[in-house]
Design a protein around this motif. Structure first.
Motif, PDB file in Angstrom:
ATOM      1  N   TYR A  78       0.832  -1.207   0.000  1.00  0.00           N
ATOM      2  CA  TYR A  78       0.000   0.000   0.000  1.00  0.00           C
ATOM      3  C   TYR A  78       0.865   1.255   0.000  1.00  0.00           C
ATOM      4  CZ  TYR A  78      -2.684   3.843   1.925  1.00  0.00           C
ATOM      5  OH  TYR A  78      -3.236   5.069   2.144  1.00  0.00           O
ATOM      6  N   PHE A  79       1.856   1.297   0.852  1.00  0.00           N
ATOM      7  CA  PHE A  79       2.710   2.479   0.916  1.00  0.00           C
ATOM      8  C   PHE A  79       3.536   2.652  -0.354  1.00  0.00           C
ATOM      9  CE2 PHE A  79       1.839   2.025   5.465  1.00  0.00           C
ATOM     10  CZ  PHE A  79       1.527   3.340   5.775  1.00  0.00           C
ATOM     11  N   ARG A  80       3.978   1.545  -0.946  1.00  0.00           N
ATOM     12  CA  ARG A  80       4.707   1.651  -2.222  1.00  0.00           C
ATOM     13  C   ARG A  80       3.784   2.161  -3.317  1.00  0.00           C
ATOM     14  NH1 ARG A  80       6.786  -3.474  -0.774  1.00  0.00           N
ATOM     15  NH2 ARG A  80       5.329  -4.474  -2.214  1.00  0.00           N
ATOM     16  N   GLN A  81       2.577   1.619  -3.385  1.00  0.00           N
ATOM     17  CA  GLN A  81       1.630   1.949  -4.448  1.00  0.00           C
ATOM     18  C   GLN A  81       1.209   3.406  -4.387  1.00  0.00           C
ATOM     19  OE1 GLN A  81      -1.891  -0.697  -5.170  1.00  0.00           O
ATOM     20  NE2 GLN A  81      -3.060   1.081  -4.503  1.00  0.00           N
ATOM     21  N   SER A  82       1.054   3.938  -3.190  1.00  0.00           N
ATOM     22  CA  SER A  82       0.547   5.296  -3.044  1.00  0.00           C
ATOM     23  C   SER A  82       1.655   6.344  -3.054  1.00  0.00           C
ATOM     24  CB  SER A  82      -0.245   5.415  -1.736  1.00  0.00           C
ATOM     25  OG  SER A  82       0.555   5.024  -0.636  1.00  0.00           O
ATOM     26  N   GLU A  83       2.892   5.919  -3.327  1.00  0.00           N
ATOM     27  CA  GLU A  83       4.029   6.835  -3.441  1.00  0.00           C
ATOM     28  C   GLU A  83       4.160   7.732  -2.216  1.00  0.00           C
ATOM     29  OE1 GLU A  83       3.994   8.991  -7.060  1.00  0.00           O
ATOM     30  OE2 GLU A  83       4.013   7.206  -8.319  1.00  0.00           O
ATOM     31  N   GLN A  84       4.032   7.113  -1.062  1.00  0.00           N
ATOM     32  CA  GLN A  84       4.185   7.873   0.169  1.00  0.00           C
ATOM     33  C   GLN A  84       5.610   7.694   0.697  1.00  0.00           C
ATOM     34  OE1 GLN A  84       1.022   7.340   2.950  1.00  0.00           O
ATOM     35  NE2 GLN A  84      -0.501   7.100   1.360  1.00  0.00           N
ATOM     36  N   ILE A  85       5.723   7.830   1.998  1.00  0.00           N
ATOM     37  CA  ILE A  85       7.002   7.733   2.661  1.00  0.00           C
ATOM     38  C   ILE A  85       7.481   6.283   2.645  1.00  0.00           C
ATOM     39  CG2 ILE A  85       8.162   8.253   4.841  1.00  0.00           C
ATOM     40  CD1 ILE A  85       5.558   9.935   5.447  1.00  0.00           C
ATOM     41  N   PRO A  86       8.767   6.038   2.380  1.00  0.00           N
ATOM     42  CA  PRO A  86       9.285   4.666   2.484  1.00  0.00           C
ATOM     43  C   PRO A  86       8.971   4.096   3.862  1.00  0.00           C
ATOM     44  CG  PRO A  86      10.909   6.084   1.458  1.00  0.00           C
ATOM     45  CD  PRO A  86       9.801   6.987   1.925  1.00  0.00           C
ATOM     46  N   THR A  87       8.323   2.948   3.891  1.00  0.00           N
ATOM     47  CA  THR A  87       7.773   2.406   5.132  1.00  0.00           C
ATOM     48  C   THR A  87       8.070   0.926   5.260  1.00  0.00           C
ATOM     49  OG1 THR A  87       5.972   4.022   5.054  1.00  0.00           O
ATOM     50  CG2 THR A  87       5.662   2.115   6.485  1.00  0.00           C
ATOM     51  N   GLU A  88       8.460   0.514   6.441  1.00  0.00           N
ATOM     52  CA  GLU A  88       8.658  -0.904   6.758  1.00  0.00           C
ATOM     53  C   GLU A  88       7.715  -1.269   7.898  1.00  0.00           C
ATOM     54  OE1 GLU A  88      10.336  -4.722   6.264  1.00  0.00           O
ATOM     55  OE2 GLU A  88      10.381  -2.920   5.026  1.00  0.00           O
ATOM     56  N   VAL A  89       7.093  -2.439   7.801  1.00  0.00           N
ATOM     57  CA  VAL A  89       6.103  -2.879   8.790  1.00  0.00           C
ATOM     58  C   VAL A  89       6.437  -4.295   9.243  1.00  0.00           C
ATOM     59  CG1 VAL A  89       3.649  -3.317   9.242  1.00  0.00           C
ATOM     60  CG2 VAL A  89       4.318  -1.495   7.653  1.00  0.00           C
TER      61      VAL A  89
END
Length: 330
Positions: free
Chosen positions: A161-172
């Motif tokens: 989701y975070f990659r697709q929406s071009e937001q902040i690089p995020t790790e979960v």
């Protein structure tokens, strides 16, 4: 010197407290949490089968990690809709601290999945979507982001989701487990626990600045899109996150602060005041009556049984009973 000695003077947050943190040396910030009594109460209320409970526990963990970042009054909702044995998960966080959650599943389809040992998240959820919704109230526009359920776990789907929406690089990272202990009657008792960490790359230098709110938010107008996925600091941060074992996330002997120290102490991790979360459904008699008032006469008539209209909250299992005369006509 052990981490126990170094952390000895810290007031540990404990269960059901989200711990915000930052790692200045890696330009990263995030949140960590361990859920115990609150989560166990939500899952025990419905006596979910183990595979369903585990999925919902991870959805709850993801929701509180992201929802507690909201800086306004409103709701943050994580919901799946899919065609698998577990066709819906809903975790609903209302600021500042209230959480409720619910799972819907097909008993026959779930039994078949268990018999065939098809218990991975992609098997239980099947094809469908994961939606993140931010609701700031009746007079504000809702924000919703949607991603396909094409990962092998909720944490992988969240990353997508975070990659697709071009937001902040995020790790979960998310994990759920059952803790067993001897009961007072000699029988073995269990409690559901879960834990999670979300980490985001948030450099402070103007040429690398991004919107810091979690989740959602576009780049400031004067900042161009930059791909940080290959940044050395972010690669190091992701590599450290990948070392987290599932049992560390849920282990009450580890705790959020101790886990963060183990991960990031060489880079200077700093923790902030924890944010408490609690099991608190938003249903009420007045709200249920208002929903019933929106039904037409035929629907009201079909809802009457033995002279009463009975409604059960799917989230908290509270039962509400009304005389038909109590329902105002539109």
């Amino acid at each position: 010197m052990t981490d126990e000695m170094i952390l000895g003077e810290i007031g540990f947050a404990g269960d059901d407290q989200v711990v915000p943190f930052e790692v200045e040396g890696l330009d990263a910030r995030g949140r960590a949490v361990q859920l115990g009594p609150m989560l166990d109460a939500i899952l025990a209320r419905h006596d979910y089968p183990e595979p369903v409970a585990r999925l919902l526990a991870e959805a709850v963990t993801l929701t509180v990690l992201l929802g507690t970042s909201l800086k306004f009054t409103g709701k943050f909702i994580v919901q799946t809709q899919s065609e698998g044995p577990v066709d819906m998960l809903v975790a609903d966080f209302t600021t500042p601290d209230s959480l409720r959650a619910y799972a819907r599943y097909d008993e026959r389809a779930l039994a078949e999945a268990v018999a065939q040992d098809m218990l991975e998240p992609q098997d239980l959820l099947g094809t469908g979507i994961l939606a993140f919704t931010i609701d700031q109230g009746a007079h504000m526009q809702r924000y919703q982001g949607i991603v396909e359920l094409n990962g092998s776990s909720l944490e992988e789907i969240a990353r997508a989701y975070f990659r697709q929406s071009e937001q902040i690089p995020t790790e979960v990272r998310l994990a759920a487990a059952q803790l067993y202990a001897p009961g007072s009657d000699g029988e073995r008792e269990h409690q559901w626990r879960a834990g999670g960490v979300v980490l985001q790359f948030l450099p402070e230098s103007p040429e690398r600045m991004r919107q810091a709110d979690l989740p959602g938010g576009d780049l400031p107008e004067d900042v161009e899109h930059v791909d940080f996925e290959e940044d050395e600091e972010w690669l190091e941060a992701k590599a450290l996150m990948e070392t987290i074992a599932d049992d560390e996330l849920a282990d009450p002997q580890v705790g959020s602060e101790r886990l963060l120290y183990r991960l990031f102490h060489e880079r200077g991790v700093r923790v902030f005041e924890p944010v408490a979360v609690r099991d608190n459904c938003s249903c009420s008699r007045d709200k249920i009556r208002s929903v019933l008032a929106g039904l037409d006469k035929d629907e009201i008539a079909q809802s009457v049984e033995d002279g009463r209209i009975s409604v059960k909250c799917e989230f908290c299992s509270a039962n509400y009973s009304f005389d038909p005369s109590e329902i105002p006509e539109e």
